[in-house]
Design an enzyme around this catalytic site. Sequence first.
Site, PDB file in Angstrom:
ATOM      1  N   THR A  29      10.843  37.911   6.231  1.00  8.32           N
ATOM      2  CA  THR A  29       9.834  37.676   5.186  1.00  8.32           C
ATOM      3  C   THR A  29      10.289  36.689   4.123  1.00  8.32           C
ATOM      4  OG1 THR A  29      10.623  39.527   3.832  1.00  8.32           O
ATOM      5  CG2 THR A  29       8.925  40.006   5.507  1.00  8.32           C
ATOM      6  N   CYS A  33      14.773  42.417  -2.344  1.00  6.81           N
ATOM      7  CA  CYS A  33      14.258  43.617  -3.018  1.00  6.81           C
ATOM      8  C   CYS A  33      15.377  44.416  -3.665  1.00  6.81           C
ATOM      9  CB  CYS A  33      13.548  44.535  -2.007  1.00  6.81           C
ATOM     10  SG  CYS A  33      12.155  43.802  -1.149  1.00  6.81           S
ATOM     11  N   ARG A  62      12.942  34.795  -2.154  1.00  7.70           N
ATOM     12  CA  ARG A  62      12.175  34.953  -3.385  1.00  7.70           C
ATOM     13  C   ARG A  62      12.047  36.436  -3.735  1.00  7.70           C
ATOM     14  NH1 ARG A  62       6.896  36.545  -2.559  1.00  7.70           N
ATOM     15  NH2 ARG A  62       6.018  36.276  -0.467  1.00  7.70           N
ATOM     16  N   ASP A 420      40.751  57.208 -35.555  1.00  9.61           N
ATOM     17  CA  ASP A 420      39.521  57.773 -36.109  1.00  9.61           C
ATOM     18  C   ASP A 420      39.699  59.259 -36.398  1.00  9.61           C
ATOM     19  OD1 ASP A 420      36.433  57.463 -36.451  1.00  9.61           O
ATOM     20  OD2 ASP A 420      36.690  59.234 -35.183  1.00  9.61           O
TER      21      ASP A 420
END
Length: 454
Positions: A29, A33, A62, A420
């Site tokens: 395709t 994804c 794409r 701290d």
Amino acid sequence: MLDSKICQKARLSRDPRFDGKFFTAVKTTGIYCRTICPVYPPKEKNVLYFPTAIEAANAGFRPCLRCRPDSAPGSPAWKGTNATLDRAIRLIDEGALQDGSLGKLADRLGITDRYLRRLFDKELGISPKSYALYQQCLFAKQLLHQTNLPIIQVAFASGFKSLRRFNDCFKAHLKLTPSQVRKKGQSASNILQLNLYYRPPYDWQSMQRFLAKRAIGKLEWCDESSYGRTFSWLGSQGHFTARHDSLKNCFIVTISLDDLSHLKAVVANIRRILDMNVDIQAIEADIESCIRPLFPLKSGLRLPGIWSSFEAGVRAILGQQISVAAAHELVRILVEKLGDSMGDNKVFPSPERLAESDLGFLKIPMSRKQTLRNLAQHYLDHKAPDDLSAWQTLSGIGPWTIDYVRMRGQSDPDVYLDSDLGVKNALKKYTTPINAYMAAPWRSYLTLQLWNQL
């Protein structure tokens, strides 16, 4: 290198914990994804795996219009493996190459532009400018999907100077035109709503309690499901509210901004202060062996950020050697007296306002007031005021203050606040000493785990 067998199991399971760790490209395709894509999974022989979306795009694929890879949490495949690269990427995401040159970016990093190009080519396989353009296109795609902004405003909000340049880059990088992505109607508005995704687990309750305890009225707002605040960015102003959605593993963020050309940088900073980009499972696997003999690990703790290094520095100076509640009151007074109004709210005081004030309304020693003014003047005098190495020359700013700013103002993941008071009190409960070096390079998260023991 990605293990194809592990990737196959991850994509077939659609486990959201793998979202953004790699991307799946389908040869038949031409689409890539996320691992959580809802489409029917393709056959393994037709699949390729890429550690980053950029590499999939460079290979000619794409992005999928259903799972939208632009929405995936930042891939950890490269981020953090190189400190210079990590800082370069952060600065580019903030728009360093939209308004400046590669040479100026290299100067800020203390390297040559040639070395910067080599670094990007080695780690990502592309140039810094190509990376910047691709990220601008992905951000534009997110705006096209999730907002009704006209395409020309999407272009400007993504950092492009012209609509033609935007259309050309979008088609070149994503193999789509903006109009193919845009399906909604258009309306001009500077109030936007975006879904910003993270990779679970995310302990929102702990993050919310931390932020709510330190939230400054009129500057910030925080309830059981959301956090928001006003902000300024390169001369523009705005505000946001981020509502947590545990079912979707995201924050639904509403943003109001008077100059949309800064939107991409603002969104990147919101992701930073809510610590949405980190692969928390990988971090916890490293630090658990360090704390397991003493106490069980609290899963999903995220690093709460502060909007800017300057604000973090002011808060740290006001919080030196006093309680959180006392520091909170001092910051509240400072914002009330010097913060510019934004409707019923206030914006954190600018360096200009702080430098010109005698700070007589603050009940703190004169030396500490001078430290605040020195920091403000430093921001007015230097081109790169966030370089914390220069802060060491300012009287009244010591290692704890700088480490606190690194941790919360710059979201440095490897800061162990061993001096701290909260960390010291937490360690008093245990007779066995803790080996903090075992937690590197995630010692900021070790600090969070210790604070959580109080």
